[in-house]
Design a protein around this motif. Structure first.
Motif, mmCIF file in Angstrom:
data_model
loop_
_atom_site.group_PDB
_atom_site.id
_atom_site.type_symbol
_atom_site.label_atom_id
_atom_site.label_comp_id
_atom_site.label_asym_id
_atom_site.label_seq_id
_atom_site.Cartn_x
_atom_site.Cartn_y
_atom_site.Cartn_z
ATOM 1 N N ILE A 83 0.842 -1.203 0.000
ATOM 2 C CA ILE A 83 0.000 0.000 0.000
ATOM 3 C C ILE A 83 0.873 1.246 0.000
ATOM 4 C CG2 ILE A 83 -1.600 1.373 1.407
ATOM 5 C CD1 ILE A 83 -2.927 -1.259 2.251
ATOM 6 N N ALA A 84 1.936 1.228 0.810
ATOM 7 C CA ALA A 84 2.838 2.381 0.894
ATOM 8 C C ALA A 84 3.485 2.685 -0.454
ATOM 9 C CB ALA A 84 3.912 2.131 1.947
ATOM 10 N N ALA A 85 3.823 1.642 -1.218
ATOM 11 C CA ALA A 85 4.404 1.863 -2.541
ATOM 12 C C ALA A 85 3.425 2.594 -3.450
ATOM 13 C CB ALA A 85 4.811 0.526 -3.159
ATOM 14 N N GLY A 86 2.144 2.225 -3.375
ATOM 15 C CA GLY A 86 1.135 2.918 -4.178
ATOM 16 C C GLY A 86 0.955 4.359 -3.754
ATOM 17 N N VAL A 87 0.959 4.603 -2.438
ATOM 18 C CA VAL A 87 0.853 5.974 -1.927
ATOM 19 C C VAL A 87 2.033 6.810 -2.418
ATOM 20 C CG1 VAL A 87 0.919 7.394 0.168
ATOM 21 C CG2 VAL A 87 -0.505 5.341 0.100
ATOM 22 N N ARG A 93 3.560 11.978 -8.077
ATOM 23 C CA ARG A 93 2.866 12.646 -9.194
ATOM 24 C C ARG A 93 2.285 13.982 -8.759
ATOM 25 N NH1 ARG A 93 0.755 7.332 -10.258
ATOM 26 N NH2 ARG A 93 -1.248 7.946 -9.342
ATOM 27 N N ALA A 94 1.909 14.083 -7.484
ATOM 28 C CA ALA A 94 1.314 15.315 -6.967
ATOM 29 C C ALA A 94 2.349 16.274 -6.408
ATOM 30 C CB ALA A 94 0.290 14.973 -5.881
ATOM 31 N N GLY A 95 3.625 15.918 -6.509
ATOM 32 C CA GLY A 95 4.670 16.790 -5.992
ATOM 33 C C GLY A 95 4.774 16.790 -4.483
ATOM 34 N N LEU A 96 4.362 15.702 -3.857
ATOM 35 C CA LEU A 96 4.389 15.611 -2.396
ATOM 36 C C LEU A 96 5.425 14.600 -1.935
ATOM 37 C CD1 LEU A 96 0.541 15.547 -1.698
ATOM 38 C CD2 LEU A 96 2.074 17.517 -1.630
ATOM 39 N N ILE A 97 5.861 14.735 -0.699
ATOM 40 C CA ILE A 97 6.818 13.831 -0.076
ATOM 41 C C ILE A 97 6.090 13.041 1.003
ATOM 42 C CG2 ILE A 97 8.937 13.658 1.281
ATOM 43 C CD1 ILE A 97 9.808 16.296 -0.015
ATOM 44 N N VAL A 98 6.245 11.718 0.996
ATOM 45 C CA VAL A 98 5.573 10.866 1.972
ATOM 46 C C VAL A 98 6.411 10.742 3.237
ATOM 47 C CG1 VAL A 98 4.686 8.552 2.453
ATOM 48 C CG2 VAL A 98 4.389 9.558 0.181
ATOM 49 N N PRO A 321 -5.761 -5.517 -5.040
ATOM 50 C CA PRO A 321 -4.763 -4.686 -5.720
ATOM 51 C C PRO A 321 -4.219 -3.625 -4.769
ATOM 52 C CG PRO A 321 -6.966 -4.013 -6.383
ATOM 53 C CD PRO A 321 -7.142 -5.215 -5.496
ATOM 54 N N LEU A 322 -3.302 -4.022 -3.892
ATOM 55 C CA LEU A 322 -2.896 -3.184 -2.772
ATOM 56 C C LEU A 322 -2.210 -1.892 -3.214
ATOM 57 C CD1 LEU A 322 -1.629 -6.016 -0.408
ATOM 58 C CD2 LEU A 322 -3.761 -4.731 -0.217
ATOM 59 N N ALA A 323 -1.336 -1.969 -4.211
ATOM 60 C CA ALA A 323 -0.690 -0.748 -4.684
ATOM 61 C C ALA A 323 -1.717 0.229 -5.246
ATOM 62 C CB ALA A 323 0.370 -1.075 -5.732
ATOM 63 N N GLU A 324 -2.681 -0.292 -5.994
ATOM 64 C CA GLU A 324 -3.738 0.561 -6.533
ATOM 65 C C GLU A 324 -4.591 1.147 -5.417
ATOM 66 O OE1 GLU A 324 -2.833 -2.332 -7.596
ATOM 67 O OE2 GLU A 324 -2.565 -2.280 -9.774
ATOM 68 N N VAL A 325 -4.808 0.377 -4.355
ATOM 69 C CA VAL A 325 -5.535 0.898 -3.198
ATOM 70 C C VAL A 325 -4.792 2.096 -2.608
ATOM 71 C CG1 VAL A 325 -6.154 0.386 -0.790
ATOM 72 C CG2 VAL A 325 -6.768 -1.218 -2.612
ATOM 73 N N GLY A 326 -3.462 1.986 -2.505
ATOM 74 C CA GLY A 326 -2.673 3.104 -1.993
ATOM 75 C C GLY A 326 -2.786 4.337 -2.863
ATOM 76 N N GLU A 327 -2.756 4.149 -4.176
ATOM 77 C CA GLU A 327 -2.898 5.284 -5.096
ATOM 78 C C GLU A 327 -4.278 5.912 -4.972
ATOM 79 O OE1 GLU A 327 -1.057 5.031 -9.057
ATOM 80 O OE2 GLU A 327 -0.653 2.936 -8.584
ATOM 81 N N LEU A 328 -5.300 5.078 -4.888
ATOM 82 C CA LEU A 328 -6.660 5.588 -4.771
ATOM 83 C C LEU A 328 -6.848 6.363 -3.471
ATOM 84 C CD1 LEU A 328 -9.527 5.777 -5.836
ATOM 85 C CD2 LEU A 328 -9.982 3.503 -4.888
ATOM 86 N N ALA A 329 -6.272 5.849 -2.376
ATOM 87 C CA ALA A 329 -6.378 6.544 -1.094
ATOM 88 C C ALA A 329 -5.709 7.913 -1.159
ATOM 89 C CB ALA A 329 -5.754 5.697 0.012
ATOM 90 N N THR A 330 -4.596 7.998 -1.881
ATOM 91 C CA THR A 330 -3.901 9.280 -2.021
ATOM 92 C C THR A 330 -4.761 10.276 -2.783
ATOM 93 O OG1 THR A 330 -1.798 8.106 -2.034
ATOM 94 C CG2 THR A 330 -1.773 10.388 -2.786
#
Length: 366
Positions: A83-87, A93-98, A321-330
């Motif tokens: 999930i963290a990889a997807g986030v 892409r949004a110019g943010l730092i996790v 789809p855990l990576a996609e879940v992370g992207e969607l949550a972001t």
């Protein structure tokens, strides 16, 4: 030549604008904008002078930093690391730092991380992981029951609402808390799909490694699995639903208990562990007992974590789809999703740990 850093005042003089205009052009502003020609003039002056903006000044000017906080229960668990990889992908892409924080199964730490993100003016925060009943902010996933010193019920929801009201973005992964944005996992539906698929392969006698009492993800998966089997005429006996920690060692221990109490030849045909790391532990317990998966007992899990590529035999599971879940949550936390609540349903993946069973004979049913 001076080694002193270039100041914003020098940039303003070079561009022929006021210090306030230079600040708004470079750092942004939550309330005022700069004409495009002036902005370009300031940015060009900054490039000529090799000026480096002050992140703290940018945060003060914009009202928010470029940090996105991700809070998980256990970063060593492949479920959360994927999930963290997807986030991280979506944040880049949004110019943010996790900024990543692991609660180590402590709800007090979870609440503290939310408060820290609010004080540091993070752009958004994402909380990933299941909750405990009844509402879920007095305990956390993976480790069992509420920890000592857990916040009072409602404290986490209140903190997240305060963060949101102050201008930050919020998203949850797992179950909802109040009306906050959430990516829900269809745990009960996925487990029911798995039960029907396994029943279709000829399995009739099941046991469930059900995770800790009161854990909502574990409870939903257990209920979905056992409910579907009951409808198919193959109910799971209450004694064959074993509680245990939501970990590899929890699965190992519970499977060991199941093996010890089983009469010769009366092991369940199939054991369902409510997550993959528990299933991997269960498979290890079978091997250590001198038995074989799937010859002596079949095993299935849930999540399809990436480390299953190294497990033999291949583990039947429900792919999320855990990576996609992370992207969607972001996207949800940044207010870029079409809806504030969405549900992700998994896909049953049948592998060698659950081969088709031959039709039962009268001796098998005796």
């Amino acid at each position: 030549m001076s080694d002193a850093p270039v100041t914003l005042s020098q940039v303003a003089r070079e561009a022929g604008v006021s210090l306030a205009t230079a600040s708004r052009a470079i750092n942004g502003s939550a309330t005022r904008s700069v004409r495009e020609d002036l902005r370009e003039r300031v940015l060009e002056a900054a490039r000529r002078l090799a000026y480096s903006p002050d992140p703290s000044a940018q945060a003060m000017a914009r009202g928010r930093t470029t940090a996105l906080g991700l809070v998980v229960h256990d970063i060593a668990d492949p479920y959360f690391s994927t999930i963290a990889a997807g986030v991280a992908r979506a944040a880049e892409r949004a110019g943010l730092i996790v900024t990543l924080a692991s609660t180590e199964h402590s709800s007090a730490r979870e609440l503290a991380f939310v408060e820290l993100a609010r004080r540091q003016r993070s752009r958004a925060i994402i909380l990933a992981g299941g909750r405990l009943e009844p509402e879920g902010d007095a305990g956390v996933a993976s480790g069992g029951g509420p920890d000592d010193g857990a916040p009072v019920p409602g404290a986490l929801e209140a903190a997240l609402n305060a963060f949101q009201e102050a201008g930050g973005g919020v998203a949850l992964v797992g179950q909802p808390i109040g009306g906050l944005p959430v990516v829900e996992i269809a745990n009960a539906d996925g487990a029911a799909d798995l039960a029907r698929a396994l029943h279709g392969l000829g399995y009739r006698r099941f046991a469930v490694l059900a995770g800790p009492d009161g854990h909502r993800t574990a409870a939903d998966r257990t209920a979905g699995f056992t409910g579907a089997l009951a409808e198919l005429g193959s109910p799971v006996a209450p004694d064959d639903v074993l509680t245990c920690p939501f970990t590899r060692d929890g699965g190992y221990s519970a499977m060991g208990d199941l093996i010890k109490r089983a009469d010769a030849g009366r092991l369940p045909e199939l054991v369902f562990a409510v997550n993959d790391v528990m299933a991997v532990g269960a498979m290890a317990a079978v091997r250590d007992a001198g038995l074989s998966v799937p010859d002596d007992v079949a095993v299935a899990g849930f999540d399809d974590i990436h480390t299953l590529r190294d497990v033999s035999p291949g583990l039947t599971t429900v792919r999320i789809p855990l990576a996609e879940v992370g992207e969607l949550a972001t996207e949800l936390a940044l207010g870029r999703a079409e809806r504030t609540r969405t549900t992700v349903r998994g896909e049953v993946v049948l592998r060698d740990s659950t081969p088709p069973r031959p039709p039962a004979t009268p001796a098998d049913d005796a």
